[in-house]
Design an enzyme around this catalytic site. Structure first.
Site, PDB file in Angstrom:
ATOM      1  N   SER A 196       0.831  -1.205   0.000  1.00  0.00           N
ATOM      2  CA  SER A 196       0.000   0.000   0.000  1.00  0.00           C
ATOM      3  C   SER A 196       0.863   1.251   0.000  1.00  0.00           C
ATOM      4  O   SER A 196       0.599   2.210  -0.731  1.00  0.00           O
ATOM      5  CB  SER A 196      -0.916  -0.001   1.224  1.00  0.00           C
ATOM      6  OG  SER A 196      -1.839  -1.061   1.178  1.00  0.00           O
TER       7      SER A 196
ATOM      8  N   ARG B 283       1.244   8.099   5.936  1.00  0.00           N
ATOM      9  CA  ARG B 283       0.399   7.409   6.911  1.00  0.00           C
ATOM     10  C   ARG B 283      -1.012   7.971   6.891  1.00  0.00           C
ATOM     11  O   ARG B 283      -1.994   7.229   6.980  1.00  0.00           O
ATOM     12  CB  ARG B 283       1.009   7.522   8.300  1.00  0.00           C
ATOM     13  CG  ARG B 283       0.241   6.843   9.425  1.00  0.00           C
ATOM     14  CD  ARG B 283       0.146   5.351   9.297  1.00  0.00           C
ATOM     15  NE  ARG B 283       1.447   4.706   9.144  1.00  0.00           N
ATOM     16  CZ  ARG B 283       1.591   3.391   8.954  1.00  0.00           C
ATOM     17  NH1 ARG B 283       0.521   2.599   8.879  1.00  0.00           N
ATOM     18  NH2 ARG B 283       2.797   2.872   8.820  1.00  0.00           N
TER      19      ARG B 283
ATOM     20  N   HIS C 193      -2.625   6.699   3.746  1.00  0.00           N
ATOM     21  CA  HIS C 193      -2.907   5.276   3.929  1.00  0.00           C
ATOM     22  C   HIS C 193      -4.161   5.078   4.771  1.00  0.00           C
ATOM     23  O   HIS C 193      -4.982   4.200   4.497  1.00  0.00           O
ATOM     24  CB  HIS C 193      -1.706   4.608   4.608  1.00  0.00           C
ATOM     25  CG  HIS C 193      -1.867   3.152   4.861  1.00  0.00           C
ATOM     26  ND1 HIS C 193      -2.314   2.651   6.060  1.00  0.00           N
ATOM     27  CD2 HIS C 193      -1.642   2.073   4.065  1.00  0.00           C
ATOM     28  CE1 HIS C 193      -2.356   1.335   6.006  1.00  0.00           C
ATOM     29  NE2 HIS C 193      -1.959   0.954   4.803  1.00  0.00           N
TER      30      HIS C 193
END
Length: 209
Positions: free
Chosen positions: A10, A36, A39
């Protein structure tokens, strides 16, 4: 695929997409935070709306390594922070929003529980990272406390300003940008408890490197 393989792939996809969009200019530590957040949300707008004061991520990482307390404005944000990673550093995660005395005082004074929670945070009289993902009134009260000296700025090791919504959200975030403290702010209307937690986790994971 194993969970760690899924996450690694990812992050690769996110990096590839960011490159296609021409996103860049962050330090490696800042980039880890941006990725992050993307994500967590699958929203590439965080590659544009996240702003960092100088060395904010490095200062946050250092504070975590010193065992700073993280105070959130929602139990959801607190729940989203990796407790195992925090525990290894002696980092406590606290939220005052559900405390009965906070609710009673907020009702009596006719202000939000988030505002009272920031007063409780100031009363700790210890270094903290504030992770705000929901309530702009938390940021507004935080600034008032800092400006008045009731919350010493040297105890504010980092402010994460990521409330989501439409009323006073943009303005509250912009006010944080004027404060003389380290900050990571998601400008505009977007944010949320998951984003506040993601920013904390991105720093916690970097502590292990």
């Amino acid at each position: 695929m194993k969970p760690q393989e899924i996450e690694a792939r990812s992050m690769e996809i996110i990096g590839e997409e960011m490159k296609k969009r021409g996103m860049g200019g962050w330090t490696p530590e800042e980039l880890a935070v941006v990725k992050r957040c993307i994500h967590t949300s699958a929203d590439f707008d965080y590659g544009e709306n996240l702003v960092f004061s100088p060395d904010a991520v490095l200062k946050g990482i250092q504070a975590l390594k010193e065992g700073v307390t993280i105070v959130t404005d929602t139990n959801m944000a607190a729940a989203g922070i990796n407790k195992a990673a925090a525990g290894k550093l002696g980092v406590q995660v606290r939220c005052f929003m559900a405390d009965e005395d906070v609710a009673q005082e907020a009702k009596m004074r006719q202000i939000t529980r988030a505002a009272v929670s920031m007063e409780r945070c100031a009363a700790l009289k210890e270094p903290v990272i504030i992770a705000c993902g929901n309530a702009p009134t938390a940021l507004m009260r935080l600034k008032e406390l800092a400006d008045s000296g009731r919350f010493p700025k040297d105890q504010l090791r980092l402010i994460i300003g990521a409330p989501v919504g439409f009323v006073n959200v943009v303005e509250a975030k912009e006010d944080i940008l004027d404060m003389d403290v380290p900050y990571i702010v998601a400008r505009g209307r977007k944010g949320g408890s998951n984003i506040a937690a993601a920013i904390c986790n991105a720093m916690l994971y970097q502590c292990a490197r």
